[in-house]
Design an enzyme around this catalytic site. Structure first.
Site, short mmCIF file in Angstrom:
data_model
loop_
_atom_site.label_atom_id
_atom_site.label_comp_id
_atom_site.label_asym_id
_atom_site.label_seq_id
_atom_site.Cartn_x
_atom_site.Cartn_y
_atom_site.Cartn_z
N CYS A 2 -60.36 23.92 25.56
CA CYS A 2 -60.83 23.37 26.53
C CYS A 2 -60.78 21.90 26.54
O CYS A 2 -60.67 21.24 25.26
CB CYS A 2 -62.54 23.53 26.59
SG CYS A 2 -62.77 25.15 26.73
N ARG A 27 -53.27 21.66 26.08
CA ARG A 27 -54.11 22.21 25.13
C ARG A 27 -54.39 23.75 25.54
O ARG A 27 -54.93 24.33 24.55
CB ARG A 27 -55.45 21.55 25.12
CG ARG A 27 -55.59 20.30 24.70
CD ARG A 27 -56.81 19.59 24.85
NE ARG A 27 -58.03 20.08 24.24
CZ ARG A 27 -58.49 19.24 23.21
NH1 ARG A 27 -57.98 18.46 22.74
NH2 ARG A 27 -59.49 19.86 22.57
N TRP A 75 -60.92 26.99 28.73
CA TRP A 75 -60.30 28.39 28.15
C TRP A 75 -61.34 29.33 28.23
O TRP A 75 -62.19 28.96 27.13
CB TRP A 75 -59.70 27.71 26.99
CG TRP A 75 -58.59 28.76 26.30
CD1 TRP A 75 -57.35 28.97 26.49
CD2 TRP A 75 -59.07 29.67 25.22
NE1 TRP A 75 -56.81 30.09 25.77
CE2 TRP A 75 -57.94 30.40 24.96
CE3 TRP A 75 -60.09 30.10 24.52
CZ2 TRP A 75 -57.75 31.49 24.03
CZ3 TRP A 75 -60.07 31.13 23.39
CH2 TRP A 75 -58.95 31.63 23.16
N ASN A 101 -67.19 21.55 25.51
CA ASN A 101 -66.50 22.27 24.65
C ASN A 101 -67.06 22.75 23.53
O ASN A 101 -67.87 22.40 22.73
CB ASN A 101 -65.27 21.34 23.95
CG ASN A 101 -64.34 20.65 25.00
OD1 ASN A 101 -64.06 21.36 26.20
ND2 ASN A 101 -63.14 20.09 24.60
N GLY A 102 -66.55 24.15 23.06
CA GLY A 102 -67.00 24.77 21.71
C GLY A 102 -67.88 25.97 22.13
O GLY A 102 -67.69 26.39 23.33
N GLU A 496 -41.70 33.21 11.93
CA GLU A 496 -41.81 32.10 12.85
C GLU A 496 -41.04 32.26 14.07
O GLU A 496 -41.50 31.94 15.17
CB GLU A 496 -41.51 30.44 12.36
CG GLU A 496 -41.67 29.41 13.15
CD GLU A 496 -42.87 29.13 13.90
OE1 GLU A 496 -44.12 29.92 13.66
OE2 GLU A 496 -42.97 28.43 14.69
N LYS A 500 -42.63 32.65 17.84
CA LYS A 500 -42.01 31.86 19.13
C LYS A 500 -41.73 32.61 20.25
O LYS A 500 -42.14 32.27 21.16
CB LYS A 500 -40.87 30.95 18.80
CG LYS A 500 -40.99 29.87 17.58
CD LYS A 500 -41.78 28.44 18.39
CE LYS A 500 -43.44 28.77 18.26
NZ LYS A 500 -44.06 28.32 17.19
N GLU A 503 -45.04 34.10 21.64
CA GLU A 503 -46.02 33.27 22.42
C GLU A 503 -45.47 32.82 23.67
O GLU A 503 -46.28 32.91 24.56
CB GLU A 503 -45.93 31.89 21.61
CG GLU A 503 -46.86 32.00 20.28
CD GLU A 503 -46.74 30.66 19.39
OE1 GLU A 503 -47.62 30.26 19.03
OE2 GLU A 503 -45.71 29.98 19.30
N HIS A 519 -39.32 50.24 5.32
CA HIS A 519 -40.35 50.78 5.17
C HIS A 519 -41.24 50.92 6.65
O HIS A 519 -42.48 50.80 6.32
CB HIS A 519 -41.08 50.25 4.17
CG HIS A 519 -40.16 50.12 3.02
ND1 HIS A 519 -40.01 51.20 2.07
CD2 HIS A 519 -39.56 49.01 2.36
CE1 HIS A 519 -39.31 50.95 1.01
NE2 HIS A 519 -39.10 49.59 1.00
N LYS A 618 -53.40 25.29 22.50
CA LYS A 618 -53.00 24.38 21.36
C LYS A 618 -53.58 24.10 20.46
O LYS A 618 -53.14 23.88 19.19
CB LYS A 618 -52.20 22.93 22.36
CG LYS A 618 -51.35 21.85 21.40
CD LYS A 618 -50.27 22.45 21.36
CE LYS A 618 -49.44 21.46 20.28
NZ LYS A 618 -48.26 22.21 19.78
C1 G6P Z 1 -52.69 27.68 17.90
C2 G6P Z 1 -51.26 27.14 18.65
C3 G6P Z 1 -50.48 27.49 17.39
C4 G6P Z 1 -50.64 26.73 16.27
C5 G6P Z 1 -52.01 27.24 15.58
C6 G6P Z 1 -52.58 26.49 14.49
O1 G6P Z 1 -52.77 29.13 17.87
O2 G6P Z 1 -51.15 27.79 19.68
O3 G6P Z 1 -49.13 26.88 17.94
O4 G6P Z 1 -49.86 27.16 15.23
O5 G6P Z 1 -53.11 27.03 16.72
O6 G6P Z 1 -52.81 25.13 15.08
P1 G6P Z 1 -52.78 23.85 14.06
O7 G6P Z 1 -53.19 22.69 15.04
O8 G6P Z 1 -53.99 23.90 13.04
O9 G6P Z 1 -51.61 23.54 13.35
#
Ligand code: G6P
Length: 623
Positions: A2, A27, A75, A101-102, A496, A500, A503, A519, A618
């Site tokens: 949010c 975000r 969100w 927010n929160g 990673e 990607k 996501e 396995h 984000k």
């Molecule tokens: C969210 C984002 C990811 C990020 C993760 C940790 O899930 O979408 O891209 O890696 O949070 O975020 P940070 O800001 O703590 O690296």
């Protein structure tokens, strides 16, 4: 997650609110809204499900005119993404409007009580509870009689304080009051808020991005602080300590970061910025004379650091993958034991931690709720805690004993790219630093530094595969399952790379250590399950080739990321992506680049919203 904006001054508030909300889009959110009070005292509330563009269209029709307002991107946590659940919410009989927010953890109990008192709930959110609770406290305050002339906002401030005392959970909230038309009040506990100071105007936001171009003076509100904001004044009080002096800091910003500069998406722009962001991560931090790395903000003496015998790295998501790269680098270069823990697990696991263990919390945003909680837990235990963050002024950066900034610049694409490679590099520089405190020789240290200096160019070369990767993406973009396989330093790249793809393209993808594939995951292999191998030269090279053969023998297509000049892997793989050779400890930074591009192109070909993938945020500020 949010986002919040607020404005009081002489501009048309809705213009700033909409622009601010647009800048907070990165975000992640699923609905949005704003409230503006007009000159006649009426509050116009506009809400829309989906993108800010939809909210802006509605705002064009009702064109709210007024100089004071609040806005929000939501969100969804409590209740689906609907207009009823979008913020702002009214409190009481529309005596206030609020954005939040929160998460209010005790909202059920409070809601039941407020319903008995006659408050009528229109949404399924926890936020509406805060709105009605403040309204109820305000009515109680006002019954005490008029406020003194020198303290006109005593009642709304007292009401917010009384309400906050009853809320459990986290909040960054901003409130506008029907009967106090000149003021907005902001309060924070665990969910960031910043204030922008202008000439005859003030701004509120959940991070600094909406302020850029409007003011360069910023105040970071701290937990338990309440800000009383009018066009001409800003007073900050602490819930227990009373009035506090606030620091006005200079907002450093680069406006080109908020523009696409000709790229189709922020993610692509950020992938291509990596040679520069890596250079920035190293700037001033490699000391050739001492053949080591130098960090200005660790706030621990060399002697204290020499006494560290174990490192604990904690993070979430992509940052957790960077921690894994750090584990390989620190164990190899510094010969120190490293443990990597998901922050969400560490915060509740209560592991035995010796006093000579140093914690690094790694977070791009510096606001991830679980990472922050893990850091706090380790501080409570008395361990030194350091942060590796990108966002200056973020909560994790402020609460850690010291740390290292990435200087990667603002990352707008939700899927992290340039922050990830900078995290990997900073951790590798730390490995050099701890190594030189222990047993790495001067010569060996110099060789590591030379390799690091060459890294931005190697990444630049890696980016040249973009067109080839796009071709490969076209071939495989319709598949539904991918495997990503690599070993040692390239195992985190497999995780990673898979993350990607997941996501941003919503394709199922799994990352595995290549040898572990036998396995279980091998059962998935068929002609529609491509395996992406990360197989640069190194001491496990031949073993990974054998794994590749095993996939081929079962009819699975193979895409291989190999080093320039490789002929063996190219003979086995169906498609090959060449990357420049680097020392093994830098391979993760070079080899992830084509995987970022592969995810990007596949997502674009599938018509996905690359920069704002569904359901993701984000900055994850809730547990
Ligand atoms: C969210 C984002 C990811 C990020 C993760 C940790 O899930 O979408 O891209 O890696 O949070 O975020 P940070 O800001 O703590 O690296």
């Amino acid at each position: 997650m949010c986002g919040i904006v607020g404005y009081v001054g002489s501009r048309n508030a809705s213009e700033f609110l909409l622009e601010g909300l647009r800048r907070l889009e990165y975000r992640g959110y699923d609905s949005a809204g704003l409230a503006v009070r007009d000159q006649h005292g009426a509050t116009c509330v506009i809400k829309a499900v989906g993108r800010i563009a939809g909210l802006a269209e509605k705002a064009m029709i009702s064109s709210p005119e007024g100089n004071i307002g609040i806005g929000h991107t939501r969100w969804a946590t409590h209740g689906p993404a609907t207009e009823e659940n979008a913020h702002p919410h009214f409190g009481g009989d529309q005596i206030l409007t609020l954005v939040h927010n929160g998460v209010i953890e005790n909202y059920q109990t409070l809601k039941e009580r407020l319903e008995i008192e006659g408050y009528c709930f229109r949404s399924a959110t926890d936020t509406e509870v805060a709105a009605h609770l403040i309204a109820s406290c305000l009515e109680a305050e006002e019954q005490k009689g008029p406020p003194p002339a020198n303290d006109p906002y005593r009642h709304p401030v007292a009401a917010i304080q009384a309400a906050l005392g009853q809320l459990q959970g986290t909040y960054g909230l901003v409130v506008m009051f029907r009967d106090y038309p000149q003021v907005i009040i902001a309060a924070r506990l665990g969910s960031p808020l910043v204030l922008g100071v202008g000439k005859g105007e003030h701004f509120v936001a959940s991070d600094a991005s909406p302020l850029v171009g409007y003011t360069d003076k910023i105040v970071y509100l701290a937990d338990h602080q309440i800000a009383v904001i009018t066009a001409d004044s800003l007073h900050v009080t602490h819930r227990r300590q009373g009035r506090v002096q606030h620091n006005v800091e200079r907002l450093e910003s680069n406006t080109s970061e908020a523009t696409l500069n000709g790229f189709a998406h922020y993610m692509l722009k950020e992938i291509f910025e990596q040679p520069e962001s890596l250079t920035n991560a190293m700037r001033g931090r490699l000391c050739e004379q001492d053949a080591t790395a130098v960090f200005g903000g660790l706030n621990l003496t060399r002697q204290q650091l020499r006494q560290v015998n174990r490192i604990l790295l904690t993070a979430c998501g992509t940052s957790w993958h960077a921690a894994l790269v750090g584990e390989y680098a620190v164990e190899e270069l510094a010969r120190m034991p490293v443990e990597v823990e998901y922050a969400s697990e560490l915060r509740y696991r209560n592991p035995p931690v010796e006093h000579d263990t140093l914690l690094f919390a790694i977070s791009q945003s510096g606001e991830t709720a679980d990472t922050l909680a893990a850091l706090r837990e380790m501080r409570r235990k008395g361990n030194p805690t350091l942060a590796i963050c990108n966002v200056v002024g973020s909560t994790i950066a402020q609460e850690a004993d010291g740390g290292i900034f990435l200087h990667a610049g603002t990352e707008i694409g939700v899927a992290s790219t340039k922050a990830y490679t900078s995290q990997c590099l900073v951790l590798t520089m730390l490995a050099l630093y701890f190594g030189r405190l222990r047993h790495i020789s001067y010569d060996a240290g110099r060789r590591v530094i030379d390799a690091m200096h060459g890294l931005p160019d190697k990444v630049r070369q890696s980016l040249q595969v973009n067109e080839e990767v796009r071709r490969i993406a076209t071939k495989y973009c319709h598949e539904q399952n991918f495997l990503y396989l690599g070993r040692q330093y390239n195992f985190p790249s497999a995780l990673e790379g898979a993350l990607k793809l997941k996501e941003i393209s919503y394709i199922h993808a799994e990352g595995y250590p290549a040898a572990e594939m036998k396995h279980g995951p091998i059962a998935l292999v068929d002609e529609h399950t491509p395996s992406v191998f990360i197989v640069p030269q190194g001491f496990v090279y031949d073993k990974v080739l054998a794994n590749m053969e095993e996939i081929k023998a079962r009819g699975g297509p193979v895409i291989a990321v190999v080093e320039d000049g490789d002929t063996k892997a190219s003979k086995i793989a169906d498609d090959v992506i060449f990357t420049p050779s680097v020392d093994e400890f830098l391979q993760p930074i070079v080899s992830i680049v084509p995987l970022q591009l592969l995810a990007y192109h596949i997502a674009v070909l599938r018509g996905c919203d690359v920069d704002k993938p569904r359901n993701l945020a984000k900055s994850v500020t809730v547990e």
